[in-house]
Design a protein around this motif. Structure first.
Motif, PDB file in Angstrom:
ATOM      1  N   CYS A  95       0.864  -1.170   0.000  1.00  0.00           N
ATOM      2  CA  CYS A  95       0.000   0.000   0.000  1.00  0.00           C
ATOM      3  C   CYS A  95       0.910   1.231   0.000  1.00  0.00           C
ATOM      4  N   ALA A  96       0.580   2.211  -0.810  1.00  0.00           N
ATOM      5  CA  ALA A  96       1.395   3.421  -0.896  1.00  0.00           C
ATOM      6  C   ALA A  96       0.494   4.641  -0.993  1.00  0.00           C
ATOM      7  N   VAL A  97       0.951   5.728  -0.389  1.00  0.00           N
ATOM      8  CA  VAL A  97       0.176   6.970  -0.372  1.00  0.00           C
ATOM      9  C   VAL A  97       1.087   8.141  -0.679  1.00  0.00           C
ATOM     10  N   GLY A  98       0.585   9.066  -1.471  1.00  0.00           N
ATOM     11  CA  GLY A  98       1.340  10.271  -1.772  1.00  0.00           C
ATOM     12  C   GLY A  98       0.414  11.472  -1.841  1.00  0.00           C
ATOM     13  N   LYS A  99       0.938  12.634  -1.512  1.00  0.00           N
ATOM     14  CA  LYS A  99       0.135  13.848  -1.610  1.00  0.00           C
ATOM     15  C   LYS A  99      -0.175  14.121  -3.079  1.00  0.00           C
ATOM     16  N   LEU A 100      -1.330  14.687  -3.307  1.00  0.00           N
ATOM     17  CA  LEU A 100      -1.781  14.954  -4.663  1.00  0.00           C
ATOM     18  C   LEU A 100      -2.226  16.408  -4.751  1.00  0.00           C
ATOM     19  N   SER A 101      -1.734  17.118  -5.750  1.00  0.00           N
ATOM     20  CA  SER A 101      -2.134  18.513  -5.922  1.00  0.00           C
ATOM     21  C   SER A 101      -3.570  18.590  -6.405  1.00  0.00           C
ATOM     22  N   PHE A 102      -4.137  19.780  -6.359  1.00  0.00           N
ATOM     23  CA  PHE A 102      -5.544  19.963  -6.715  1.00  0.00           C
ATOM     24  C   PHE A 102      -5.831  19.488  -8.130  1.00  0.00           C
ATOM     25  N   PHE A 103      -4.942  19.754  -9.049  1.00  0.00           N
ATOM     26  CA  PHE A 103      -5.149  19.350 -10.441  1.00  0.00           C
ATOM     27  C   PHE A 103      -4.386  18.071 -10.798  1.00  0.00           C
ATOM     28  N   GLY A 104      -3.888  17.418  -9.792  1.00  0.00           N
ATOM     29  CA  GLY A 104      -3.073  16.245 -10.040  1.00  0.00           C
ATOM     30  C   GLY A 104      -3.883  15.038 -10.480  1.00  0.00           C
ATOM     31  N   TYR A 105      -3.217  14.150 -11.182  1.00  0.00           N
ATOM     32  CA  TYR A 105      -3.834  12.910 -11.657  1.00  0.00           C
ATOM     33  C   TYR A 105      -3.217  11.752 -10.890  1.00  0.00           C
ATOM     34  N   CYS A 106      -4.068  10.994 -10.260  1.00  0.00           N
ATOM     35  CA  CYS A 106      -3.607   9.885  -9.439  1.00  0.00           C
ATOM     36  C   CYS A 106      -3.482   8.624 -10.287  1.00  0.00           C
ATOM     37  N   HIS A 107      -2.321   8.015 -10.272  1.00  0.00           N
ATOM     38  CA  HIS A 107      -2.110   6.778 -11.012  1.00  0.00           C
ATOM     39  C   HIS A 107      -1.027   5.995 -10.311  1.00  0.00           C
ATOM     40  N   THR A 108      -0.799   4.770 -10.750  1.00  0.00           N
ATOM     41  CA  THR A 108       0.124   3.911 -10.022  1.00  0.00           C
ATOM     42  C   THR A 108       1.584   4.335 -10.165  1.00  0.00           C
ATOM     43  N   GLY A 109       1.868   5.250 -11.072  1.00  0.00           N
ATOM     44  CA  GLY A 109       3.228   5.758 -11.217  1.00  0.00           C
ATOM     45  C   GLY A 109       3.481   7.024 -10.440  1.00  0.00           C
ATOM     46  N   HIS A 110       2.530   7.404  -9.635  1.00  0.00           N
ATOM     47  CA  HIS A 110       2.655   8.622  -8.824  1.00  0.00           C
ATOM     48  C   HIS A 110       3.860   8.516  -7.898  1.00  0.00           C
ATOM     49  N   ARG A 111       4.371   9.642  -7.489  1.00  0.00           N
ATOM     50  CA  ARG A 111       5.461   9.662  -6.516  1.00  0.00           C
ATOM     51  C   ARG A 111       4.859   9.509  -5.124  1.00  0.00           C
ATOM     52  N   PHE A 112       5.055   8.346  -4.537  1.00  0.00           N
ATOM     53  CA  PHE A 112       4.448   8.057  -3.246  1.00  0.00           C
ATOM     54  C   PHE A 112       5.410   8.396  -2.102  1.00  0.00           C
ATOM     55  N   ASP A 113       4.839   9.003  -1.075  1.00  0.00           N
ATOM     56  CA  ASP A 113       5.645   9.437   0.057  1.00  0.00           C
ATOM     57  C   ASP A 113       5.709   8.384   1.160  1.00  0.00           C
ATOM     58  N   TYR A 114       4.696   7.564   1.235  1.00  0.00           N
ATOM     59  CA  TYR A 114       4.592   6.624   2.347  1.00  0.00           C
ATOM     60  C   TYR A 114       4.283   5.221   1.819  1.00  0.00           C
ATOM     61  N   TRP A 115       4.877   4.253   2.476  1.00  0.00           N
ATOM     62  CA  TRP A 115       4.722   2.861   2.083  1.00  0.00           C
ATOM     63  C   TRP A 115       4.451   1.979   3.299  1.00  0.00           C
ATOM     64  N   GLY A 116       3.642   0.942   3.080  1.00  0.00           N
ATOM     65  CA  GLY A 116       3.470  -0.055   4.118  1.00  0.00           C
ATOM     66  C   GLY A 116       4.549  -1.112   4.021  1.00  0.00           C
ATOM     67  N   GLN A 117       4.481  -2.081   4.917  1.00  0.00           N
ATOM     68  CA  GLN A 117       5.472  -3.145   4.955  1.00  0.00           C
ATOM     69  C   GLN A 117       5.173  -4.255   3.962  1.00  0.00           C
ATOM     70  N   GLY A 118       3.961  -4.298   3.474  1.00  0.00           N
ATOM     71  CA  GLY A 118       3.602  -5.295   2.479  1.00  0.00           C
ATOM     72  C   GLY A 118       2.905  -6.511   3.070  1.00  0.00           C
ATOM     73  N   THR A 119       2.139  -7.172   2.220  1.00  0.00           N
ATOM     74  CA  THR A 119       1.487  -8.416   2.597  1.00  0.00           C
ATOM     75  C   THR A 119       1.669  -9.405   1.444  1.00  0.00           C
ATOM     76  N   GLN A 120       2.007 -10.630   1.775  1.00  0.00           N
ATOM     77  CA  GLN A 120       2.360 -11.616   0.763  1.00  0.00           C
ATOM     78  C   GLN A 120       1.120 -12.300   0.194  1.00  0.00           C
ATOM     79  N   VAL A 121       1.087 -12.401  -1.116  1.00  0.00           N
ATOM     80  CA  VAL A 121       0.027 -13.127  -1.815  1.00  0.00           C
ATOM     81  C   VAL A 121       0.677 -14.250  -2.621  1.00  0.00           C
ATOM     82  N   THR A 122       0.189 -15.456  -2.424  1.00  0.00           N
ATOM     83  CA  THR A 122       0.706 -16.608  -3.162  1.00  0.00           C
ATOM     84  C   THR A 122      -0.454 -17.327  -3.832  1.00  0.00           C
ATOM     85  N   VAL A 123      -0.372 -17.426  -5.147  1.00  0.00           N
ATOM     86  CA  VAL A 123      -1.421 -18.099  -5.917  1.00  0.00           C
ATOM     87  C   VAL A 123      -0.829 -19.375  -6.509  1.00  0.00           C
ATOM     88  N   SER A 124      -1.421 -20.485  -6.170  1.00  0.00           N
ATOM     89  CA  SER A 124      -0.924 -21.770  -6.656  1.00  0.00           C
ATOM     90  C   SER A 124      -1.780 -22.270  -7.812  1.00  0.00           C
TER      91      SER A 124
END
Length: 125
Positions: A95-124
């Motif tokens: 999970c990642a979060v970043g500040k977004l300006s008023f006219f900003g476009y949110c997408h997965t390539g955004h510059r994120f300021d904060y990150w979680g530790q992660g959770t593992q997903v395994t698909v067999s």
């Protein structure tokens, strides 16, 4: 202090579903870009889905139809619903979060300021 804590990962068979959660605390700005990204061993990190504080979502074409991002603003929780999972979906999900300006476009390539530790997903298969 911003803190992000993911949960909901686990092991599932191909075709199954998982719902990830990210509890967010310490966010004080008016508008954020929030996203899920994943990384598998020996692969580059890739974006899965993003959403801004107004609920506008951005999902890469390769993920559309199987991944749904949502948020509970009252509880400050970000979700990722994953359906029809395949083995290539395995990896650590962040999970990642970043500040977004008023006219900003949110997408997965955004510059994120904060990150979680992660959770593992395994698909067999």
């Amino acid at each position: 202090q911003v803190q992000l804590a993911e949960s909901g990962g686990g092991s599932v068979q191909a075709g199954g579903s998982l719902k990830l959660s990210c509890s967010m605390s310490g966010l004080t700005a008016n508008n954020y870009c929030m996203a899920w990204l994943r990384q598998a061993p020996e692969k580059e990190r890739e974006g899965v889905a993003a959403v801004d504080s107004d609920g506008n979502t951005s999902i890469p074409d390769s993920k559309k139809g199987r991944f749904t991002i949502s948020q509970d603003r009252g509880k400050n929780i970000l979700y990722l619903q994953m359906d029809s999972l395949i083995p290539d979906d395995s990896g650590m999900y962040y999970c990642a979060v970043g500040k977004l300006s008023f006219f900003g476009y949110c997408h997965t390539g955004h510059r994120f300021d904060y990150w979680g530790q992660g959770t593992q997903v395994t698909v067999s298969s």
